[in-house]
Design an enzyme around this catalytic site. Structure first.
Site, PDB file in Angstrom:
ATOM      1  N   GLY A   1       0.809  -1.218   0.000  1.00 17.75           N
ATOM      2  CA  GLY A   1       0.000   0.000   0.000  1.00 17.75           C
ATOM      3  C   GLY A   1       0.839   1.263   0.000  1.00 17.75           C
TER       4      GLY A   1
ATOM      5  N   ASP B   1       1.542 -11.339   7.163  1.00 16.42           N
ATOM      6  CA  ASP B   1       2.028 -10.533   6.033  1.00 16.42           C
ATOM      7  C   ASP B   1       3.396  -9.939   6.336  1.00 16.42           C
ATOM      8  OD1 ASP B   1       0.207  -9.126   7.898  1.00 16.42           O
ATOM      9  OD2 ASP B   1       0.857  -7.339   6.837  1.00 16.42           O
TER      10      ASP B   1
END
Ligand code: AMP
Ligand code: MG
Length: 488
Positions: free
Chosen positions: A89, A249
């Site tokens: 992101g 993650d």
């Protein structure tokens, strides 16, 4: 000739693995620091990188020749909650280069602007967290712990909006790869077995080529990732490192430490230590890390089930057998490491208990983790000062009697033992109070001298460096109450 000799393999994977997306240019890029040694390792031209064209590339203002910038797709369990889509992101993978030893390495810009995976985020990074990641990841590398590296930090000349306005920065991160457990989860949750197989084959070829020779290469891959993580977490514990946000993650399948958001090092030893302000239940406390690694690896194993065997029950048996290898691999690495810290050779019956007894007494007496072990190196040759690190010095004395009896079984000379201990017990770790002071100087006063000094000291963690003794000191009060915040 290309200034950065890219050879990109991830973009040869199917398009659903990533979104093609260049970085977003910034106002006024200024190089804060370039890691010339690492540039050399990567076969990159450090002078070019430090010049205007290089800095423009490191800021994301230009796309260097051969780069093919992408934001990678991934999912992940965050504090136990599954999020089916996370992804880069605020980062783009510029591309990959083959380093001087033939290893393929990712070059990623972090803080490089919004991507299709940004959700509500701005895609940017503040200077403080960039300097923290730079410093701590380089300190970890110098400690000998597998980690992503920092190639450069560039100030953007733009503010980022957090609780207040903060100066922005871009970190150039280098990794064996940025493939995470969450990358596998992204495809598993979509039932995309074809993508899983392509990803697993890519990881085998790239990180675990010996698995390709195995009868069941996916089982061999799982075994290898489990072994790598077991060794990694053992090494964290042995230097007092708390990762702080071991979401799936943030677990790289190559076995490198990744994502230095809320991480911090123990001062006084306490296995319950939690630094991250958002980890209210202590899920990622220092002493929980081996358990959490296994939890994450179990999630990884689940993603591989369709590849492990055609028969579902057989696949589950393969996964369980592989996961049962985690605890012994961790114990081996951890107890072997503790023995090295204590000046002892191969682990014998009773050694783990001896080390455990020291840790218990350290915990009961607020003994500083790093100082205790470093001071112990001198104790082999008669330095009597370790006991002063314990609230009740007799707690140390009681243990030391047992330790000396065990040391007497070693055949090496005391000087040799002490020298070996000094390569297992660092004098210098990134002390939280000093990291904070370094960040405050840079952010509040535009003073990067403390960053430069600390970086140089931490590049030689096992050397005594008497001129820098103050960086080896513990904080007042054992650092109790120190808090970190996610670098978002
Ligand atoms: P982290 O906590 O850094 O591991 O990030 C978790 C997820 O949030 C990842 O998908 C990041 O890319 C994303 N993220 C974190 N900070 C930002 C930001 N400032 N802008 C956009 N995405 C972000
Ligand atoms: Mg992350």
């Amino acid at each position: 000739m290309m200034a950065l000799p890219f050879d990109n393999s991830y973009t040869r994977l199917p398009e659903r693995f990533y979104a093609r997306r260049p970085a977003t240019p910034v106002e006024a890029p200024r190089l804060i620091h370039l890691n010339r040694a690492l540039a050399g390792e990567l076969g990159l031209d450090a002078d070019w990188l430090a010049g205007p064209d290089g800095v423009a590339a490191l800021a994301g203002n230009t796309v260097p020749e051969g780069a093919d910038p992408i934001a990678a797709a991934y999912a992940g369990h965050q504090f136990g909650q599954f999020v089916p889509q996370l992804g880069d992101g605020r980062a783009v993978l510029l591309g990959e280069v083959i380093d001087r030893t033939g290893i393929r390495r990712d070059i990623q810009l972090k803080g490089s602007g919004p991507t299709p995976f940004s959700r509500r985020g701005d895609g940017r990074a503040a200077l403080g967290p960039v300097l923290r990641e730079y410093l701590v990841s380089e300190a970890m590398a110098a400690l000998g712990i597998p980690t992503t590296r920092a190639l450069a930090a560039v100030a953007t000349g733009e503010p980022v909006v957090r609780e207040t306005l903060l100066p922005g920065a871009v970190l150039t991160r280098v990794a064996a790869s940025h493939i995470r457990v969450g990358t596998f989860q992204f495809f598993a949750v979509r039932g995309d077995v074809e993508a899983l197989r392509a990803l697993a084959d890519h990881v085998v070829a790239r990180h675990y080529p010996e698995a390709a020779e195995a009868e069941n290469r996916y089982r061999a891959l799982l075994d290898a990732v489990i072994a790598a993580q077991a060794g990694l977490v053992a090494r964290w514990l042995l230097v007092g490192f708390v990762h702080g946000v071991m979401n799936t993650d943030n677990m790289a399948v190559a076995g490198e430490t990744i994502d230095y958001g809320p991480c911090a090092f123990l001062d006084a030893y306490d296995p319950g230590t939690v630094f991250s302000s958002i980890d209210q239940n202590g899920r990622y406390a220092y002493g929980q890390q081996p358990r959490i690694a296994l939890w994450n690896l179990t999630r990884f194993a689940e993603t591989l089930l369709p590849l492990l065997a055609d028969d579902e029950e057989q696949a589950v048996r393969e996964a369980e057998a592989a996961l049962s290898g985690n605890a012994p691999a961790f114990e081996d690495a951890y107890h072997g490491g503790l023995n090295r810290k204590l000046g002892l050779g191969a682990v014998r019956d009773g050694d783990p208990a001896l080390a455990g007894d020291l840790l218990t007494r350290m915990g009961e007496n607020q003994a500083d983790f790093t100082l205790t072990f470093r001071t112990l190196c001198g104790a082999v040759e008669g330095d009597g000062s370790v006991r002063d690190l314990f609230v009740d010095p007799t707690a140390y004395d009681g243990w030391a009697v047992r330790w000396r009896a065990r040391l007497a079984e070693e055949t090496r000379a005391p000087a040799e033992i002490a020298a070996a201990m000094r390569t297992a017990n660092p004098a210098f770790i990134p002390r939280n109070h000093q990291v904070e002071a370094m960040i405050a100087a840079a952010v509040e006063r535009n003073d990067f001298a403390p960053f430069e000094t600390l970086l140089a000291v931490l590049a030689r963690p096992y050397a005594d460096q008497p001129e820098h003794a103050r960086y080896a000191q513990a904080p007042e009060g054992g650092g109790v109450g120190y808090r970190t915040f996610c670098g978002t």
